[in-house]
Design a protein around this motif. Structure first.
Motif, mmCIF file in Angstrom:
data_model
loop_
_atom_site.group_PDB
_atom_site.id
_atom_site.type_symbol
_atom_site.label_atom_id
_atom_site.label_comp_id
_atom_site.label_asym_id
_atom_site.label_seq_id
_atom_site.Cartn_x
_atom_site.Cartn_y
_atom_site.Cartn_z
ATOM 1 N N VAL A 1 0.886 -1.227 0.079
ATOM 2 C CA VAL A 1 -0.087 -0.093 -0.206
ATOM 3 C C VAL A 1 0.882 1.282 0.193
ATOM 4 O O VAL A 1 1.588 1.249 0.934
ATOM 5 C CB VAL A 1 -0.955 -0.057 1.212
ATOM 6 N N ARG A 2 0.902 2.002 -1.093
ATOM 7 C CA ARG A 2 1.678 3.349 -1.187
ATOM 8 C C ARG A 2 0.681 4.575 -0.711
ATOM 9 O O ARG A 2 -0.552 4.632 -0.857
ATOM 10 C CB ARG A 2 2.001 3.599 -2.536
ATOM 11 N N GLY A 3 1.418 5.132 -0.018
ATOM 12 C CA GLY A 3 0.643 6.506 0.522
ATOM 13 C C GLY A 3 -0.136 6.204 1.773
ATOM 14 O O GLY A 3 -1.245 6.871 1.935
ATOM 15 N N HIS A 4 0.315 5.221 2.669
ATOM 16 C CA HIS A 4 -0.568 4.622 3.750
ATOM 17 C C HIS A 4 -0.492 5.869 4.937
ATOM 18 O O HIS A 4 0.305 6.573 4.966
ATOM 19 C CB HIS A 4 0.156 3.433 4.362
ATOM 20 N N ILE A 5 -1.727 6.155 5.404
ATOM 21 C CA ILE A 5 -2.079 7.061 6.366
ATOM 22 C C ILE A 5 -2.347 6.309 7.708
ATOM 23 O O ILE A 5 -3.240 5.661 7.739
ATOM 24 C CB ILE A 5 -3.411 7.878 6.068
ATOM 25 N N ASN A 6 -1.475 6.328 8.714
ATOM 26 C CA ASN A 6 -1.621 5.764 10.026
ATOM 27 C C ASN A 6 -2.887 6.403 10.914
ATOM 28 O O ASN A 6 -3.134 7.620 10.492
ATOM 29 C CB ASN A 6 -0.402 5.538 10.680
ATOM 30 N N SER A 7 -3.118 5.863 11.892
ATOM 31 C CA SER A 7 -4.208 6.203 12.655
ATOM 32 C C SER A 7 -3.690 7.616 13.394
ATOM 33 O O SER A 7 -4.873 8.526 13.672
ATOM 34 C CB SER A 7 -4.438 5.261 13.938
ATOM 35 N N ARG A 8 -2.544 7.681 13.832
ATOM 36 C CA ARG A 8 -2.387 9.276 14.322
ATOM 37 C C ARG A 8 -2.536 10.257 13.108
ATOM 38 O O ARG A 8 -3.097 11.335 13.534
ATOM 39 C CB ARG A 8 -0.856 9.073 14.571
ATOM 40 N N GLU A 9 -2.111 10.156 11.939
ATOM 41 C CA GLU A 9 -2.355 11.052 10.905
ATOM 42 C C GLU A 9 -4.012 11.074 10.609
ATOM 43 O O GLU A 9 -4.291 12.204 10.330
ATOM 44 C CB GLU A 9 -1.669 10.502 9.537
ATOM 45 N N ARG A 10 -4.492 10.061 10.580
ATOM 46 C CA ARG A 10 -6.063 10.156 10.422
ATOM 47 C C ARG A 10 -6.811 11.053 11.671
ATOM 48 O O ARG A 10 -7.591 11.609 11.136
ATOM 49 C CB ARG A 10 -6.695 8.693 10.474
ATOM 50 N N ARG A 11 -6.286 10.871 13.001
ATOM 51 C CA ARG A 11 -6.687 11.701 13.783
ATOM 52 C C ARG A 11 -6.436 13.325 13.310
ATOM 53 O O ARG A 11 -7.408 14.180 13.619
ATOM 54 C CB ARG A 11 -6.181 11.395 15.281
ATOM 55 N N LYS A 12 -5.441 13.636 12.932
ATOM 56 C CA LYS A 12 -5.102 14.931 12.430
ATOM 57 C C LYS A 12 -5.955 15.495 11.236
ATOM 58 O O LYS A 12 -6.345 16.368 11.176
ATOM 59 C CB LYS A 12 -3.623 15.023 11.983
ATOM 60 N N LEU B 1 -8.384 18.500 11.528
ATOM 61 C CA LEU B 1 -8.463 19.485 10.538
ATOM 62 C C LEU B 1 -9.913 19.607 9.635
ATOM 63 O O LEU B 1 -10.237 20.561 9.485
ATOM 64 C CB LEU B 1 -7.405 19.164 9.320
ATOM 65 N N ARG B 2 -10.465 18.659 9.556
ATOM 66 C CA ARG B 2 -11.952 18.612 8.648
ATOM 67 C C ARG B 2 -12.779 19.247 9.844
ATOM 68 O O ARG B 2 -13.650 20.354 9.222
ATOM 69 C CB ARG B 2 -12.504 17.268 8.405
ATOM 70 N N THR B 3 -12.897 19.137 10.989
ATOM 71 C CA THR B 3 -13.456 19.616 11.875
ATOM 72 C C THR B 3 -13.400 21.142 12.047
ATOM 73 O O THR B 3 -14.344 21.875 11.991
ATOM 74 C CB THR B 3 -13.313 18.926 13.498
ATOM 75 N N LEU B 4 -12.081 21.580 12.082
ATOM 76 C CA LEU B 4 -11.727 22.884 12.045
ATOM 77 C C LEU B 4 -12.240 23.524 10.745
ATOM 78 O O LEU B 4 -12.800 24.737 11.074
ATOM 79 C CB LEU B 4 -10.357 23.350 12.245
ATOM 80 N N LEU B 5 -12.156 23.001 9.693
ATOM 81 C CA LEU B 5 -12.542 23.782 8.525
ATOM 82 C C LEU B 5 -14.156 23.829 8.322
ATOM 83 O O LEU B 5 -14.566 24.835 8.118
ATOM 84 C CB LEU B 5 -12.229 22.871 7.407
ATOM 85 N N ILE B 6 -14.764 22.658 8.776
ATOM 86 C CA ILE B 6 -16.083 22.948 8.843
ATOM 87 C C ILE B 6 -16.879 24.073 9.882
ATOM 88 O O ILE B 6 -17.676 24.731 9.641
ATOM 89 C CB ILE B 6 -16.693 21.548 9.227
ATOM 90 N N LEU B 7 -15.999 24.121 10.993
ATOM 91 C CA LEU B 7 -16.372 24.902 12.068
ATOM 92 C C LEU B 7 -16.040 26.634 11.451
ATOM 93 O O LEU B 7 -17.072 27.292 11.655
ATOM 94 C CB LEU B 7 -15.648 24.674 13.168
ATOM 95 N N VAL B 8 -14.900 26.580 10.839
ATOM 96 C CA VAL B 8 -14.779 28.091 10.465
ATOM 97 C C VAL B 8 -15.687 28.447 9.394
ATOM 98 O O VAL B 8 -16.065 29.402 9.400
ATOM 99 C CB VAL B 8 -13.239 28.021 9.978
ATOM 100 N N LEU B 9 -15.861 27.457 8.402
ATOM 101 C CA LEU B 9 -16.891 27.735 7.325
ATOM 102 C C LEU B 9 -18.205 27.804 7.823
ATOM 103 O O LEU B 9 -18.857 28.892 7.096
ATOM 104 C CB LEU B 9 -16.836 26.608 6.172
ATOM 105 N N GLY B 10 -18.551 27.267 9.003
ATOM 106 C CA GLY B 10 -19.899 27.436 9.420
ATOM 107 C C GLY B 10 -20.054 28.757 10.063
ATOM 108 O O GLY B 10 -21.116 29.382 9.899
ATOM 109 N N ILE B 11 -19.152 29.250 10.523
ATOM 110 C CA ILE B 11 -19.066 30.631 11.361
ATOM 111 C C ILE B 11 -19.260 31.619 10.138
ATOM 112 O O ILE B 11 -19.910 32.555 10.513
ATOM 113 C CB ILE B 11 -17.736 30.969 12.144
#
Length: 110
Positions: free
Chosen positions: A34-45, A49-59
């Motif tokens: 598997v090339r470009g594997h994203i581990n669980s720590r990176e998935r949390r990041k 980041l998604r939550t922050l983007l949605i929050l900023v866009l919502g505001i």
């Protein structure tokens, strides 16, 4: 089970069977590179980041919606922004980890 380091030899890390030189999948056990594997720590990041983007866009849309004249225009901007906030972080981390290669085997129920 994941194996984080790729052996330089052409041997499957799970079943130790010989592989061809350019093989990306083991014929015997089904493990694959598997090339470009994203581990669980990176998935949390990514999720943070998604939550922050949605929050900023919502505001942003909450405060600037009255300035736009059309509800359809504002709704389309919200939908497009939400879709982009879901995909952009994933692709950023995928590009960042493109050199990260692991062997992965799917668990097959007996």
């Amino acid at each position: 089970m994941n194996v984080d380091k790729i052996s330089e030899l052409n041997v499957c890390p799970f079943c130790n069977s010989d592989l061809s030189e350019n093989s990306h999948r083991c014929i015997k056990c089904g493990a694959e590179k598997v090339r470009g594997h994203i581990n669980s720590r990176e998935r949390r990041k990514i999720n943070i980041l998604r939550t922050l983007l949605i929050l900023v866009l919502g505001i942003y849309f909450y405060y600037f919606y009255p300035l736009s004249g059309s509800f359809l225009f504002a709704a389309s901007l919200v939908v497009i922004s939400f879709i982009l906030s879901m995909f952009i972080p994933h692709y950023i981390f995928k590009l960042k980890n493109r050199q990260n290669i692991i062997w992965k085997r799917k668990n097959i129920p007996l």
